[in-house]
Scaffold this motif. Structure first.
Motif, PDB file in Angstrom:
ATOM      1  N   VAL A   1       6.423  17.237  -3.945  1.00  0.00           N
ATOM      2  CA  VAL A   1       5.875  15.938  -4.310  1.00  0.00           C
ATOM      3  C   VAL A   1       4.926  16.152  -5.487  1.00  0.00           C
ATOM      4  O   VAL A   1       4.052  17.017  -5.427  1.00  0.00           O
ATOM      5  N   PRO A   2       5.073  15.418  -6.581  1.00  0.00           N
ATOM      6  CA  PRO A   2       4.155  15.599  -7.708  1.00  0.00           C
ATOM      7  C   PRO A   2       2.770  15.061  -7.381  1.00  0.00           C
ATOM      8  O   PRO A   2       2.633  14.129  -6.580  1.00  0.00           O
ATOM      9  N   VAL A   3       1.746  15.649  -7.964  1.00  0.00           N
ATOM     10  CA  VAL A   3       0.404  15.102  -7.807  1.00  0.00           C
ATOM     11  C   VAL A   3       0.409  13.688  -8.372  1.00  0.00           C
ATOM     12  O   VAL A   3       0.890  13.441  -9.485  1.00  0.00           O
ATOM     13  N   GLY A   4      -0.085  12.745  -7.583  1.00  0.00           N
ATOM     14  CA  GLY A   4      -0.029  11.340  -7.955  1.00  0.00           C
ATOM     15  C   GLY A   4       1.208  10.631  -7.449  1.00  0.00           C
ATOM     16  O   GLY A   4       1.320   9.410  -7.571  1.00  0.00           O
ATOM     17  N   GLY A   5       2.150  11.412  -6.866  1.00  0.00           N
ATOM     18  CA  GLY A   5       3.377  10.822  -6.352  1.00  0.00           C
ATOM     19  C   GLY A   5       3.239  10.402  -4.899  1.00  0.00           C
ATOM     20  O   GLY A   5       2.396  10.907  -4.157  1.00  0.00           O
ATOM     21  N   VAL A   6       4.083   9.457  -4.478  1.00  0.00           N
ATOM     22  CA  VAL A   6       4.078   8.984  -3.095  1.00  0.00           C
ATOM     23  C   VAL A   6       4.554  10.107  -2.179  1.00  0.00           C
ATOM     24  O   VAL A   6       5.568  10.764  -2.462  1.00  0.00           O
ATOM     25  N   MET A   7       3.812  10.350  -1.096  1.00  0.00           N
ATOM     26  CA  MET A   7       4.234  11.351  -0.123  1.00  0.00           C
ATOM     27  C   MET A   7       5.612  11.000   0.416  1.00  0.00           C
ATOM     28  O   MET A   7       5.894   9.851   0.747  1.00  0.00           O
TER      29      MET A   7
ATOM     30  N   LYS B   1       0.842  -1.195   0.000  1.00  0.00           N
ATOM     31  CA  LYS B   1       0.000   0.000   0.000  1.00  0.00           C
ATOM     32  C   LYS B   1       0.875   1.242   0.000  1.00  0.00           C
ATOM     33  O   LYS B   1       1.968   1.259   0.575  1.00  0.00           O
ATOM     34  N   ARG B   2       0.375   2.289  -0.636  1.00  0.00           N
ATOM     35  CA  ARG B   2       1.069   3.580  -0.635  1.00  0.00           C
ATOM     36  C   ARG B   2       0.030   4.685  -0.568  1.00  0.00           C
ATOM     37  O   ARG B   2      -1.123   4.505  -0.969  1.00  0.00           O
ATOM     38  N   ILE B   3       0.443   5.823  -0.050  1.00  0.00           N
ATOM     39  CA  ILE B   3      -0.428   6.998  -0.012  1.00  0.00           C
ATOM     40  C   ILE B   3       0.208   8.062  -0.888  1.00  0.00           C
ATOM     41  O   ILE B   3       1.375   8.436  -0.703  1.00  0.00           O
ATOM     42  N   VAL B   4      -0.572   8.503  -1.865  1.00  0.00           N
ATOM     43  CA  VAL B   4      -0.076   9.489  -2.821  1.00  0.00           C
ATOM     44  C   VAL B   4      -0.787  10.818  -2.609  1.00  0.00           C
ATOM     45  O   VAL B   4      -1.855  10.893  -1.990  1.00  0.00           O
ATOM     46  N   LEU B   5      -0.169  11.875  -3.142  1.00  0.00           N
ATOM     47  CA  LEU B   5      -0.778  13.201  -3.101  1.00  0.00           C
ATOM     48  C   LEU B   5      -1.808  13.279  -4.224  1.00  0.00           C
ATOM     49  O   LEU B   5      -1.465  13.281  -5.402  1.00  0.00           O
ATOM     50  N   ALA B   6      -3.084  13.328  -3.838  1.00  0.00           N
ATOM     51  CA  ALA B   6      -4.154  13.338  -4.837  1.00  0.00           C
ATOM     52  C   ALA B   6      -4.411  14.732  -5.392  1.00  0.00           C
ATOM     53  O   ALA B   6      -4.838  14.883  -6.538  1.00  0.00           O
ATOM     54  N   ALA B   7      -4.156  15.757  -4.581  1.00  0.00           N
ATOM     55  CA  ALA B   7      -4.375  17.146  -5.009  1.00  0.00           C
ATOM     56  C   ALA B   7      -3.553  18.055  -4.117  1.00  0.00           C
ATOM     57  O   ALA B   7      -3.257  17.710  -2.961  1.00  0.00           O
ATOM     58  N   ARG B   8      -3.164  19.197  -4.658  1.00  0.00           N
ATOM     59  CA  ARG B   8      -2.415  20.157  -3.846  1.00  0.00           C
ATOM     60  C   ARG B   8      -3.385  20.889  -2.913  1.00  0.00           C
ATOM     61  O   ARG B   8      -4.378  21.458  -3.369  1.00  0.00           O
ATOM     62  N   PRO B   9      -3.116  20.882  -1.608  1.00  0.00           N
ATOM     63  CA  PRO B   9      -4.044  21.515  -0.677  1.00  0.00           C
ATOM     64  C   PRO B   9      -4.097  23.029  -0.874  1.00  0.00           C
ATOM     65  O   PRO B   9      -3.099  23.665  -1.228  1.00  0.00           O
ATOM     66  N   VAL B  10      -5.261  23.585  -0.648  1.00  0.00           N
ATOM     67  CA  VAL B  10      -5.436  25.031  -0.558  1.00  0.00           C
ATOM     68  C   VAL B  10      -5.774  25.317   0.898  1.00  0.00           C
ATOM     69  O   VAL B  10      -6.835  24.918   1.383  1.00  0.00           O
ATOM     70  N   GLY B  11      -4.859  25.952   1.617  1.00  0.00           N
ATOM     71  CA  GLY B  11      -5.042  26.114   3.046  1.00  0.00           C
ATOM     72  C   GLY B  11      -4.736  24.816   3.764  1.00  0.00           C
ATOM     73  O   GLY B  11      -3.766  24.117   3.441  1.00  0.00           O
ATOM     74  N   GLU B  12      -5.562  24.455   4.735  1.00  0.00           N
ATOM     75  CA  GLU B  12      -5.333  23.233   5.496  1.00  0.00           C
ATOM     76  C   GLU B  12      -5.527  21.996   4.614  1.00  0.00           C
ATOM     77  O   GLU B  12      -6.500  21.919   3.857  1.00  0.00           O
ATOM     78  N   PRO B  13      -4.627  21.011   4.723  1.00  0.00           N
ATOM     79  CA  PRO B  13      -4.851  19.763   3.996  1.00  0.00           C
ATOM     80  C   PRO B  13      -6.136  19.086   4.474  1.00  0.00           C
ATOM     81  O   PRO B  13      -6.533  19.221   5.633  1.00  0.00           O
ATOM     82  N   LYS B  14      -6.781  18.373   3.569  1.00  0.00           N
ATOM     83  CA  LYS B  14      -8.010  17.646   3.893  1.00  0.00           C
ATOM     84  C   LYS B  14      -7.888  16.219   3.380  1.00  0.00           C
ATOM     85  O   LYS B  14      -7.013  15.925   2.542  1.00  0.00           O
ATOM     86  N   PRO B  15      -8.732  15.308   3.860  1.00  0.00           N
ATOM     87  CA  PRO B  15      -8.583  13.894   3.479  1.00  0.00           C
ATOM     88  C   PRO B  15      -8.562  13.659   1.977  1.00  0.00           C
ATOM     89  O   PRO B  15      -7.830  12.779   1.500  1.00  0.00           O
ATOM     90  N   SER B  16      -9.317  14.446   1.208  1.00  0.00           N
ATOM     91  CA  SER B  16      -9.369  14.229  -0.237  1.00  0.00           C
ATOM     92  C   SER B  16      -8.072  14.615  -0.949  1.00  0.00           C
ATOM     93  O   SER B  16      -7.908  14.328  -2.138  1.00  0.00           O
ATOM     94  N   ASP B  17      -7.138  15.260  -0.235  1.00  0.00           N
ATOM     95  CA  ASP B  17      -5.846  15.596  -0.832  1.00  0.00           C
ATOM     96  C   ASP B  17      -4.918  14.378  -0.883  1.00  0.00           C
ATOM     97  O   ASP B  17      -3.841  14.441  -1.472  1.00  0.00           O
ATOM     98  N   PHE B  18      -5.353  13.284  -0.251  1.00  0.00           N
ATOM     99  CA  PHE B  18      -4.556  12.055  -0.210  1.00  0.00           C
ATOM    100  C   PHE B  18      -5.355  10.914  -0.830  1.00  0.00           C
ATOM    101  O   PHE B  18      -6.579  10.915  -0.821  1.00  0.00           O
ATOM    102  N   ARG B  19      -4.643   9.925  -1.329  1.00  0.00           N
ATOM    103  CA  ARG B  19      -5.296   8.738  -1.884  1.00  0.00           C
ATOM    104  C   ARG B  19      -4.452   7.510  -1.555  1.00  0.00           C
ATOM    105  O   ARG B  19      -3.228   7.534  -1.729  1.00  0.00           O
ATOM    106  N   ILE B  20      -5.102   6.478  -1.070  1.00  0.00           N
ATOM    107  CA  ILE B  20      -4.384   5.235  -0.789  1.00  0.00           C
ATOM    108  C   ILE B  20      -4.525   4.298  -1.980  1.00  0.00           C
ATOM    109  O   ILE B  20      -5.609   4.185  -2.563  1.00  0.00           O
ATOM    110  N   GLU B  21      -3.419   3.698  -2.359  1.00  0.00           N
ATOM    111  CA  GLU B  21      -3.397   2.796  -3.509  1.00  0.00           C
ATOM    112  C   GLU B  21      -2.765   1.467  -3.093  1.00  0.00           C
ATOM    113  O   GLU B  21      -1.920   1.415  -2.191  1.00  0.00           O
ATOM    114  N   GLU B  22      -3.142   0.422  -3.777  1.00  0.00           N
ATOM    115  CA  GLU B  22      -2.501  -0.870  -3.605  1.00  0.00           C
ATOM    116  C   GLU B  22      -1.608  -1.153  -4.810  1.00  0.00           C
ATOM    117  O   GLU B  22      -1.878  -0.671  -5.915  1.00  0.00           O
TER     118      GLU B  22
END
Length: 340
Positions: A64-70, A5-26
């Motif tokens: 970290v690129p969008v879609g890249g591993v944190m 499993k890995r967690i990638v940056l799904a979107a660049r946060p605006v202000g405080e990061p939120k759960p949708s800014d991350f994505r877990i992948e297998e």
């Protein structure tokens, strides 16, 4: 083939990061090629600087690129090796990031001796946070016996070490932390001379009472209202190592403080020294740091506290909490067991 499993940056946060800014992948755990090792993550370090890596503005490091591993420092076990320098079962310090497994060519990996200290300390008091405290305070702050050293985030991984090193050097240590429990810990367990709750509406007045002779060194890792309370108390020739500004990491625009002119005037008339730094600036001091800090930890002169969440999936929530001061001590994620 086993699944990782890995967690990638799904979107660049605006202000405080939120759960949708991350994505877990297998992903299918790969086998190491010639010269490579397969790493299995045991401990994942979460640190405030990662907020900057999530943005694409100018910085000292590539975002970290969008879609890249944190990105992150990790303690890993070598699960399989085709590299003569590493054997299966070796414990190493790496930068595997927010994932359960990673492939490495061996460059940048450092073996950890589990007999010296708990392996988690390699990303804590005996790792980057500890070295940040050590070099920033000693090489820039240069505390002298009898001087007053103030540090915010005093119960955290960096701040707690700053105050304890200041005491070792004969200085007074005054901490600033969030809440009574943290302040009590800083004074009663870590040996600071005083600790002020940054949430107290009388922060400025109470800080002044705790620093009757002013402030000679302020280790800056917060900014915001804390800095505003500290600044008027800085003595002539005070030194301010700047390693972080967590109060501003979620700002969406840069706003110069309304009192910037008076700040510059005081910098001139008091001959203040402000110096920003990145821990890698002092890479040549790593041997000195390990010798001194490991000795202090072994003797119990420097104590540390870890704040652990379980499982890779907990990393986004833990990181968002870290930026709000929800952690009590060094923030770690236990991704895997010490032995597979």
């Amino acid at each position: 083939m086993s699944q990782g499993k890995r967690i990638v940056l799904a979107a660049r946060p605006v202000g405080e990061p939120k759960p949708s800014d991350f994505r877990i992948e297998e992903f299918a755990v790969p086998a190491p090629a010639a010269g490579e090792v397969l790493l299995r993550t045991i401990w994942l370090s979460l640190d405030p600087y990662m907020r900057g890596r999530m943005s694409d503005g100018p910085s000292y490091a590539t975002p970290v690129p969008v879609g890249g591993v944190m990105e992150a420092g990790t303690v890993c076990e070598v699960a399989a090796s085709n590299n003569p320098n590493f054997a299966k079962g070796d414990i190493v310090l790496s930068r595997a990031g927010w994932q359960t497994h990673a492939i490495s060519d061996g460059k940048g990996l450092n073996k950890i001796d589990p007999k010296l200290a708990p392996i988690s300390t390699a990303v804590g008091v005996l790792g980057m946070p500890g070295m940040t405290a050590y070099t920033g305070l000693l090489d820039i702050g240069k505390p002298q016996a009898g001087e007053t050293v103030v540090v915010a985030g005093a119960s955290g991984a960096v701040g707690s070490a700053v105050g304890q090193i200041a005491k070792i050097k004969g200085a007074r240590a005054v901490g600033i932390a969030g809440g009574k429990d943290k302040c009590d810990y800083v004074v009663k367990e870590l040996g600071f001379d005083a600790c002020i709750d940054h949430r107290d509406p009388d922060l400025a007045a109470k800080l002044k009472d705790a620093c009757p002779k002013g402030i000679d060194v302020y280790f800056e890792n917060v900014g915001g209202a804390v800095f505003e309370a500290v600044f008027p108390l800085l003595n002539a020739f005070a030194r301010v190592p700047v390693c972080g500004l967590i109060a501003h990491y979620n700002d969406t625009e840069a706003k110069p403080p309304k009192w910037a002119a008076s700040m510059m005037r005081a910098t001139l008339t008091k001959r203040l020294t402000f110096r920003g730094f990145i821990v890698s600036d002092f890479a040549s001091r790593h041997g000195d740091f390990l010798r001194d800090m490991s000795g202090w930890v072994r003797e119990g002169t420097v104590k540390y506290k870890e704040f652990v969440t379980e499982g890779l999936e907990s990393a986004p929530e833990a990181f968002m909490g870290l930026l709000k001061g929800a952690n009590f001590g060094k923030q770690l994620v236990r991704v895997g067991q010490d032995k597979a």
